[in-house]
Design a protein around this motif. Structure first.
Motif, short mmCIF file in Angstrom:
data_model
loop_
_atom_site.label_atom_id
_atom_site.label_comp_id
_atom_site.label_asym_id
_atom_site.label_seq_id
_atom_site.Cartn_x
_atom_site.Cartn_y
_atom_site.Cartn_z
N ASP A 77 1.05 -1.19 -0.06
CA ASP A 77 -0.32 0.00 -0.14
C ASP A 77 0.63 0.98 -0.29
OD1 ASP A 77 -2.63 -0.43 0.23
OD2 ASP A 77 -2.00 -1.60 2.10
N LYS A 78 2.07 1.47 -0.52
CA LYS A 78 3.50 2.43 -1.02
C LYS A 78 3.76 2.57 -1.93
CE LYS A 78 3.63 2.96 4.40
NZ LYS A 78 2.40 4.30 4.15
N ASN A 79 3.39 3.60 -2.66
CA ASN A 79 3.79 3.95 -4.23
C ASN A 79 4.97 3.42 -3.90
OD1 ASN A 79 5.12 5.29 -6.44
ND2 ASN A 79 2.81 5.94 -6.46
N LEU A 80 5.54 2.53 -5.28
CA LEU A 80 6.52 2.22 -5.84
C LEU A 80 7.91 2.98 -6.08
CD1 LEU A 80 7.82 -0.41 -6.48
CD2 LEU A 80 7.85 -0.34 -9.24
N ASN A 81 7.56 4.62 -5.65
CA ASN A 81 8.86 5.35 -5.84
C ASN A 81 8.72 5.65 -4.22
OD1 ASN A 81 8.99 4.59 -8.44
ND2 ASN A 81 7.35 5.96 -8.75
N GLY A 82 8.15 5.47 -3.42
CA GLY A 82 8.04 5.82 -1.84
C GLY A 82 8.28 5.00 -0.57
N PHE A 83 8.37 3.47 -1.08
CA PHE A 83 8.69 2.46 -0.61
C PHE A 83 9.45 1.91 -0.13
CE2 PHE A 83 9.12 -2.57 0.25
CZ PHE A 83 7.91 -2.68 0.92
N LYS A 84 9.54 2.15 1.52
CA LYS A 84 11.14 2.01 2.32
C LYS A 84 11.40 0.69 2.03
CE LYS A 84 9.28 5.25 5.46
NZ LYS A 84 8.59 5.32 6.96
N LYS A 85 11.62 0.02 1.41
CA LYS A 85 11.82 -1.16 1.08
C LYS A 85 12.34 -2.29 2.33
CE LYS A 85 13.70 0.15 -3.37
NZ LYS A 85 13.80 1.28 -3.82
N ASN A 86 11.42 -1.96 2.86
CA ASN A 86 11.28 -3.19 4.04
C ASN A 86 10.13 -3.96 4.50
OD1 ASN A 86 13.84 -2.80 5.64
ND2 ASN A 86 14.05 -0.52 5.91
N ILE A 87 9.95 -4.96 5.10
CA ILE A 87 9.31 -5.27 4.92
C ILE A 87 9.01 -6.43 7.06
CG2 ILE A 87 7.82 -7.81 4.53
CD1 ILE A 87 10.09 -6.67 2.11
N VAL A 101 12.33 -7.49 7.25
CA VAL A 101 13.22 -8.17 5.52
C VAL A 101 13.55 -6.43 4.71
CG1 VAL A 101 13.24 -9.63 3.56
CG2 VAL A 101 12.29 -10.29 5.83
N SER A 102 14.84 -6.92 3.95
CA SER A 102 15.60 -5.54 3.78
C SER A 102 14.85 -5.69 1.96
CB SER A 102 16.94 -5.19 4.01
OG SER A 102 16.86 -4.33 4.62
N LEU A 103 14.75 -5.31 1.01
CA LEU A 103 14.54 -5.54 -0.70
C LEU A 103 16.00 -3.99 -0.57
CD1 LEU A 103 11.15 -5.12 -1.88
CD2 LEU A 103 11.90 -7.51 -0.45
N LYS A 104 16.98 -5.65 -1.75
CA LYS A 104 18.30 -5.13 -1.91
C LYS A 104 17.90 -5.06 -3.52
CE LYS A 104 19.86 -4.92 2.15
NZ LYS A 104 20.84 -4.29 2.82
N ASN A 105 18.85 -4.80 -3.87
CA ASN A 105 19.65 -5.00 -5.85
C ASN A 105 17.72 -4.48 -6.70
OD1 ASN A 105 21.55 -5.39 -5.44
ND2 ASN A 105 21.96 -7.26 -4.89
N THR A 106 17.09 -3.71 -6.17
CA THR A 106 15.49 -3.02 -7.16
C THR A 106 15.79 -2.17 -7.87
OG1 THR A 106 14.85 -1.35 -5.26
CG2 THR A 106 14.62 -3.65 -4.65
N ASN A 107 15.00 -2.65 -9.06
CA ASN A 107 15.56 -1.59 -9.64
C ASN A 107 14.83 -0.49 -9.53
OD1 ASN A 107 12.66 -3.49 -10.49
ND2 ASN A 107 12.65 -2.99 -12.40
N ASP A 108 15.36 0.17 -9.98
CA ASP A 108 14.98 1.48 -10.18
C ASP A 108 13.86 2.73 -11.34
OD1 ASP A 108 13.47 3.86 -8.89
OD2 ASP A 108 14.76 4.86 -8.26
N ASP A 109 12.82 2.74 -11.44
CA ASP A 109 12.54 2.86 -13.35
C ASP A 109 11.93 4.25 -12.68
OD1 ASP A 109 13.34 0.42 -14.40
OD2 ASP A 109 11.39 -0.72 -14.06
N GLY A 110 12.11 4.68 -11.59
CA GLY A 110 11.75 6.19 -11.53
C GLY A 110 10.55 6.51 -11.24
N LYS A 111 10.05 7.35 -12.38
CA LYS A 111 8.38 7.20 -12.15
C LYS A 111 8.16 6.33 -13.47
CE LYS A 111 8.01 11.47 -8.80
NZ LYS A 111 6.91 12.10 -8.63
N ASN A 112 8.52 5.71 -14.52
CA ASN A 112 8.44 5.80 -15.87
C ASN A 112 8.04 4.25 -15.40
OD1 ASN A 112 8.08 5.00 -18.09
ND2 ASN A 112 10.32 4.45 -18.55
#
Length: 151
Positions: A77-87, A101-112
């Motif tokens: 429920d957090k926007n992909l670009n604003g997600f803190k990458k922790n579960i 749990v931390s998400l690592k090496n995520t792809n970052d497409d900005g707002k695209n």
């Protein structure tokens, strides 16, 4: 008299019937593919020891839909670009005992966040779980949920 009345009625009916206006409105629709999200499997760390760190690799969410469409994506429920990458993983008996749990090496497409020419968008990541030395013993669980909607 009847002839005059008939002529009178014909004249008036022609006058009123000629006062008609008409306009047509076109109605169109384009049917597109619905959105669908899948993942490549749940994450299961199995048995972990207090004071240890564990990693997993190669996790993917794939979105399918109409090629070229822009989508809004959220994780938990957090926007992909604003997600803190922790579960958070919550202890089976107490929500106050948490493992992160931390998400690592995520792809970052900005707002695209546009579906490609095949109608796909892939979000890939690895994870890392660090278990504190004082973590209470027991089962922990949590979820990572991706929601997608058309912009």
């Amino acid at each position: 008299m009847s002839l005059i009345l008939t002529l009178f009625l014909l004249t008036f009916s022609n006058i009123f019937s000629s006062n008609i206006s008409e306009e047509s409105m076109n109605i169109n629709a384009t049917v597109i593919k619905p959105l669908k999200v899948i993942h490549n499997g749940d994450i299961n760390y199995g048995k972990v020891i207090q004071g240890s760190t564990h990693s997993t690799n190669g996790h993917i969410f794939i979105i399918y839909g109409e090629p070229g469409q822009n989508v809004d994506i959220s994780l938990n429920d957090k926007n992909l670009n604003g997600f803190k990458k922790n579960i958070s993983l919550f202890h089976e008996k107490s929500d106050s005992n948490i493992l992160n749990v931390s998400l690592k090496n995520t792809n970052d497409d900005g707002k695209n966040t546009k579906l490609n020419e095949k109608g796909e968008y892939k979000y890939s990541f690895d994870t890392e779980l660090t278990v504190p030395k004082n973590a209470p013993i027991g089962n922990y669980s949590g979820t990572l949920t991706m929601k997608v909607k058309f912009k």
